[in-house]
Write an enzyme that holds these catalytic residues in place. Structure first.
Site, mmCIF file in Angstrom:
data_model
loop_
_atom_site.group_PDB
_atom_site.id
_atom_site.type_symbol
_atom_site.label_atom_id
_atom_site.label_comp_id
_atom_site.label_asym_id
_atom_site.label_seq_id
_atom_site.Cartn_x
_atom_site.Cartn_y
_atom_site.Cartn_z
ATOM 1 C CB SER A 119 40.366 -35.492 33.545
ATOM 2 O OG SER A 119 39.688 -36.128 34.596
ATOM 3 C CG HIS A 140 40.968 -32.430 29.580
ATOM 4 N ND1 HIS A 140 42.233 -32.916 29.822
ATOM 5 C CD2 HIS A 140 40.393 -32.305 30.803
ATOM 6 C CE1 HIS A 140 42.397 -33.078 31.115
ATOM 7 N NE2 HIS A 140 41.298 -32.710 31.735
ATOM 8 C CD GLU A 152 44.993 -33.025 27.031
ATOM 9 O OE1 GLU A 152 46.087 -33.586 26.886
ATOM 10 O OE2 GLU A 152 44.146 -33.411 27.878
ATOM 11 C CG ASN A 190 45.161 -35.743 33.339
ATOM 12 O OD1 ASN A 190 45.851 -34.976 33.996
ATOM 13 N ND2 ASN A 190 43.858 -35.608 33.222
HETATM 14 N N1 3HC Z 1 40.733 -18.422 39.035
HETATM 15 C C1 3HC Z 1 41.111 -17.320 38.383
HETATM 16 N N2 3HC Z 1 42.346 -16.798 38.499
HETATM 17 C C2 3HC Z 1 43.199 -17.393 39.333
HETATM 18 C C3 3HC Z 1 42.856 -18.552 40.063
HETATM 19 C C4 3HC Z 1 41.542 -19.060 39.895
HETATM 20 N N3 3HC Z 1 41.136 -20.157 40.532
HETATM 21 N N4 3HC Z 1 43.923 -18.932 40.812
HETATM 22 C C5 3HC Z 1 44.893 -18.045 40.557
HETATM 23 N N5 3HC Z 1 44.471 -17.116 39.670
HETATM 24 C C6 3HC Z 1 45.225 -15.996 39.115
HETATM 25 C C7 3HC Z 1 45.533 -14.992 40.197
HETATM 26 O O1 3HC Z 1 44.482 -14.062 40.325
HETATM 27 C C8 3HC Z 1 46.811 -14.360 39.684
HETATM 28 O O2 3HC Z 1 46.510 -13.387 38.703
HETATM 29 P P1 3HC Z 1 47.471 -12.086 38.543
HETATM 30 O O3 3HC Z 1 48.854 -12.607 38.244
HETATM 31 O O4 3HC Z 1 46.888 -11.349 37.400
HETATM 32 O O5 3HC Z 1 47.394 -11.350 39.834
HETATM 33 C C9 3HC Z 1 47.502 -15.510 38.932
HETATM 34 O O6 3HC Z 1 46.495 -16.481 38.660
HETATM 35 C C10 3HC Z 1 48.592 -16.133 39.788
HETATM 36 O O7 3HC Z 1 47.998 -16.537 41.018
HETATM 37 P P2 3HC Z 1 48.703 -16.376 42.429
HETATM 38 O O8 3HC Z 1 49.635 -15.202 42.395
HETATM 39 O O9 3HC Z 1 47.639 -16.388 43.477
HETATM 40 O O10 3HC Z 1 49.491 -17.722 42.666
HETATM 41 P P3 3HC Z 1 50.522 -18.465 41.739
HETATM 42 O O11 3HC Z 1 51.458 -17.511 41.056
HETATM 43 O O12 3HC Z 1 51.085 -19.526 42.599
HETATM 44 O O13 3HC Z 1 49.650 -19.139 40.595
HETATM 45 C C11 3HC Z 1 48.526 -21.031 39.787
HETATM 46 C C12 3HC Z 1 48.612 -20.000 40.904
HETATM 47 C C13 3HC Z 1 48.105 -20.330 38.485
HETATM 48 C C14 3HC Z 1 47.462 -22.024 40.192
HETATM 49 C C15 3HC Z 1 49.935 -21.680 39.584
HETATM 50 O O14 3HC Z 1 50.420 -22.136 40.813
HETATM 51 C C16 3HC Z 1 49.919 -22.845 38.624
HETATM 52 O O15 3HC Z 1 49.944 -22.662 37.413
HETATM 53 N N6 3HC Z 1 49.899 -24.085 39.170
HETATM 54 C C17 3HC Z 1 49.850 -25.299 38.378
HETATM 55 C C18 3HC Z 1 48.427 -25.548 37.943
HETATM 56 C C19 3HC Z 1 48.323 -26.779 37.109
HETATM 57 O O16 3HC Z 1 49.242 -27.524 36.870
HETATM 58 N N7 3HC Z 1 47.090 -27.021 36.640
HETATM 59 C C20 3HC Z 1 46.775 -28.199 35.871
HETATM 60 C C21 3HC Z 1 46.265 -29.243 36.807
HETATM 61 S S1 3HC Z 1 45.899 -30.741 35.957
HETATM 62 C C22 3HC Z 1 44.345 -30.513 35.377
HETATM 63 O O17 3HC Z 1 43.680 -29.533 35.607
HETATM 64 C C23 3HC Z 1 43.808 -31.615 34.542
HETATM 65 C C24 3HC Z 1 42.717 -32.373 35.260
HETATM 66 O O18 3HC Z 1 42.193 -33.313 34.342
HETATM 67 C C25 3HC Z 1 43.191 -33.057 36.491
#
Ligand code: 3HC
Length: 284
Positions: A119, A140, A152, A190
């Site tokens: 990242s 990424h 990415e 990021n």
């Molecule tokens: N693996 C697989 N599926 C997952 C999961 C996981 N770890 N977590 C959640 N899901 C699925 C659920 O099963 C659900 O599926 P469905 O709608 O078909 O039932 C769907 O995602 C939605 O999950 P939830 O209903 O449990 O909860 P939310 O609606 O709150 O969604 C989330 C969870 C998808 C994590 C959402 O909150 C989100 O998009 N958050 C932001 C995540 C984000 O910004 N990620 C980027 C981080 S930065 C990064 O990664 C870069 C690195 O370099 C730091």
């Protein structure tokens, strides 16, 4: 540069997610971990997610079985020797990454493409230890990998057009959308996300608002799926702290410097969800 067999280095949160989506997309996938216990834990995580998808009716049992049959775990580099693409998703430490790429460079044919899921580390620092700098790039993914649609594609100074084209095709085959970026610390997402998260910590630190109101503000005011402090806990305080430090080293701009509260949380072991305590408390 046809890709049919994919090797994934690391079966932690990101590696497991990448291996899962590659196997589900029809690629023969080999995921390598340092020992059997860590590998078993990662494979169990993948199986649990697939099982959940079957129980929700999102995935048929037959497709789950076919994906599992395409996914192989190993603790040996040798099993990755005939992969067309190697995706590295191990610990974010440059010496460790250079070590695995050096080992695989000696094993894989010259045609194999190597990518890192880093990242914030510099892709060129890894490409330079191999004899294939033209077939080396960044790929990424975002957490959670099975859900997030973006990848990415990071072009290092030496990456060839053919490699970039093959990675575009691979990303699309995973059902994800590629965006192109140069090998600059933080890439696109990021570079924008980390200063935003750090600003949220500064707001909390300076007493402008509570953690709940900061998160609610960005969720309801801007339509973010998670507020910034919840997202910090989700990504990991240690991860964001490390990325921020690398970005500050590169750009020397105060907006990338981790605020004091983040450093105190690091010292206290408050890493977010993974440790049970971050800006919020997590049970279980
Ligand atoms: N693996 C697989 N599926 C997952 C999961 C996981 N770890 N977590 C959640 N899901 C699925 C659920 O099963 C659900 O599926 P469905 O709608 O078909 O039932 C769907 O995602 C939605 O999950 P939830 O209903 O449990 O909860 P939310 O609606 O709150 O969604 C989330 C969870 C998808 C994590 C959402 O909150 C989100 O998009 N958050 C932001 C995540 C984000 O910004 N990620 C980027 C981080 S930065 C990064 O990664 C870069 C690195 O370099 C730091």
């Amino acid at each position: 540069m046809a890709i049919t067999k994919v090797g994934v280095l690391g079966c932690g949160l990101m590696g497991a997610g990448i291996a899962q989506v590659a196997a589900q997309a029809g690629f023969t996938t080999v995921v390598r971990e340092v020992n059997q216990a860590v590998l078993d834990k990662g494979l169990a995580r993948i199986n649990a997610i697939l099982e959940k998808d079957v129980s929700k009716g999102k995935l048929s049992a037959a497709d789950r079985d076919a994906s599992v049959a395409r996914l192989h775990g190993t603790t040996s580099f040798d099993d990755l020797a005939d992969c067309d693409l190697i995706i590295e998703a191990i610990v974010e430490q440059l010496p460790a990454k250079r070590e695995v790429f050096t080992a695989l460079d000696a094993l894989c044919p010259p045609s194999t493409i190597f990518v890192s899921n880093t990242s914030s580390l510099t892709i060129m620092e890894m490409a330079a230890v191999t004899k294939r700098p033209d077939r080396f790039a960044g790929l990424h993914f975002f957490n959670p990998v099975p859900v997030m649609k973006l990848v990415e594609i990071v072009r290092a100074l030496t990456t060839s057009d053919e490699t970039i084209a093959a990675l575009h095709e691979f990303t699309r085959a995973l059902g994800k959308t590629p965006i192109d970026t140069s090998d600059t610390t933080g890439f696109i997402v990021n570079r924008l996300l980390v200063p935003f998260l750090l600003d949220a910590v500064r707001l909390l630190e300076s007493g402008v608002a509570t953690r709940e109101d900061i998160d609610e503000g960005m969720k309801l005011g801007c339509g973010h799926p998670m507020g910034p402090l919840t997202l910090l806990d989700f990504v990991g305080i240690d991860t964001v702290y490390s990325i921020a430090n690398i970005m500050f080293d590169e750009f020397r701009e105060p907006r990338f410097a981790p605020p004091p509260l983040l450093r105190r949380m690091m010292l206290a072991g408050h890493f977010g969800r993974k440790s049970g305590q971050g800006f919020y408390k997590y049970e279980g």
